[in-house]
Design a protein around this motif. Structure first.
Motif, short mmCIF file in Angstrom:
data_model
loop_
_atom_site.label_atom_id
_atom_site.label_comp_id
_atom_site.label_asym_id
_atom_site.label_seq_id
_atom_site.Cartn_x
_atom_site.Cartn_y
_atom_site.Cartn_z
N UNK A 4 -12.42 -56.45 25.48
CA UNK A 4 -12.65 -55.91 24.14
C UNK A 4 -11.33 -55.56 23.46
N UNK A 5 -11.29 -55.69 22.16
CA UNK A 5 -10.08 -55.44 21.40
C UNK A 5 -9.53 -54.05 21.64
N UNK A 6 -10.41 -53.04 21.69
CA UNK A 6 -9.93 -51.67 21.92
C UNK A 6 -9.24 -51.53 23.27
N UNK A 7 -9.71 -52.26 24.26
CA UNK A 7 -9.09 -52.22 25.59
C UNK A 7 -7.73 -52.92 25.56
N UNK A 8 -7.65 -54.04 24.87
CA UNK A 8 -6.37 -54.74 24.74
C UNK A 8 -5.35 -53.87 24.02
N UNK A 9 -5.80 -53.15 22.98
CA UNK A 9 -4.91 -52.24 22.27
C UNK A 9 -4.43 -51.12 23.19
N UNK A 10 -5.33 -50.56 23.97
CA UNK A 10 -4.96 -49.49 24.90
C UNK A 10 -3.92 -49.98 25.90
N UNK A 11 -4.09 -51.20 26.41
CA UNK A 11 -3.12 -51.77 27.35
C UNK A 11 -1.77 -51.99 26.67
N UNK A 12 -1.80 -52.42 25.40
CA UNK A 12 -0.57 -52.61 24.65
C UNK A 12 0.18 -51.28 24.49
N UNK A 17 4.46 -47.15 26.66
CA UNK A 17 4.54 -45.76 27.09
C UNK A 17 5.65 -45.41 28.06
N UNK A 18 6.85 -45.89 27.82
CA UNK A 18 7.99 -45.52 28.66
C UNK A 18 9.20 -45.32 27.75
N UNK A 19 9.91 -44.20 27.90
CA UNK A 19 11.04 -43.91 27.01
C UNK A 19 12.09 -45.02 26.97
N UNK A 20 12.37 -45.65 28.10
CA UNK A 20 13.39 -46.70 28.10
C UNK A 20 12.92 -47.91 27.31
N UNK A 57 9.33 -58.48 28.01
CA UNK A 57 9.33 -59.93 27.83
C UNK A 57 7.96 -60.52 28.19
N UNK A 58 7.39 -60.07 29.31
CA UNK A 58 6.07 -60.57 29.73
C UNK A 58 4.99 -60.21 28.70
N UNK A 59 5.14 -59.06 28.06
CA UNK A 59 4.16 -58.63 27.07
C UNK A 59 4.28 -59.41 25.78
N UNK A 60 5.43 -60.08 25.60
CA UNK A 60 5.65 -60.89 24.41
C UNK A 60 6.26 -60.12 23.25
N UNK A 61 6.62 -58.87 23.45
CA UNK A 61 7.17 -58.08 22.36
C UNK A 61 8.67 -58.33 22.17
N UNK A 62 9.34 -58.79 23.23
CA UNK A 62 10.74 -59.20 23.10
C UNK A 62 10.89 -60.62 23.64
N UNK A 63 11.93 -61.27 23.18
CA UNK A 63 12.26 -62.60 23.69
C UNK A 63 13.67 -62.55 24.26
N UNK A 64 13.96 -63.50 25.12
CA UNK A 64 15.30 -63.56 25.74
C UNK A 64 15.80 -64.99 25.66
N UNK A 65 17.10 -65.10 25.45
CA UNK A 65 17.73 -66.43 25.48
C UNK A 65 19.07 -66.28 26.20
N UNK A 77 9.05 -60.25 17.14
CA UNK A 77 8.40 -60.21 15.83
C UNK A 77 8.89 -58.99 15.07
N UNK A 78 8.97 -59.11 13.77
CA UNK A 78 9.34 -57.97 12.93
C UNK A 78 8.28 -56.88 12.95
N UNK A 79 7.08 -57.23 13.39
CA UNK A 79 6.02 -56.24 13.45
C UNK A 79 6.33 -55.10 14.42
N UNK A 80 7.13 -55.38 15.45
CA UNK A 80 7.50 -54.33 16.41
C UNK A 80 8.32 -53.26 15.70
#
Length: 113
Positions: A4-12, A17-20, A57-65, A77-80
């Motif tokens: 469910x979308x709410x569960x995916x959002x909670x996981x996101x 949820x980590x200061x670093x 990186x695994x979550x897709x919020x950052x990319x690496x090259x 993404x600029x959405x972050x």
């Protein structure tokens, strides 16, 4: 079976949820950055930063090259950056409300004397 979308959002949000991880995202708002610069800015152990970067990186919020022997990270993404800005605005409102309540409590304490 789909999540469910709410569960995916909670996981996101749990992933954030980590200061670093939050600090990495804040730093990357200014543009791509090599790992060595992230390490210098965060003052973390290389292994700890590496773990956090891998999760982002695994979550897709950052990319690496790779640029030669250097790995450069960037926001995927600029959405972050927008999400971090929204968090700042919400926290500002919450903290402003707390300061107002604290001032009212102090006034009530003085009046009760």
């Amino acid at each position: 079976m789909s999540v469910p979308l709410y569960q995916a959002k909670a996981e996101f949000f749990r992933m954030l949820g980590h200061p670093m991880r939050i600090r990495v995202l804040e730093l990357l708002q200014d543009g791509p950055m090599p790992v060595r610069n992230l390490l210098a800015a965060i003052e973390a152990e290389p292994s700890g930063l590496s773990q956090q970067l891998a999760l982002l990186r695994r979550s897709g919020i950052v990319s690496a090259r790779r640029e030669g022997s250097t790995v450069v990270y960037a926001l995927a993404s600029g959405d972050a950056a927008g999400l971090l800005g929204a968090a700042r605005r919400i926290l500002t409102e919450v903290l402003a409300g707390r300061h107002k309540l604290l001032a009212e409590l102090r006034e009530a304490e003085v009046a009760a004397r």
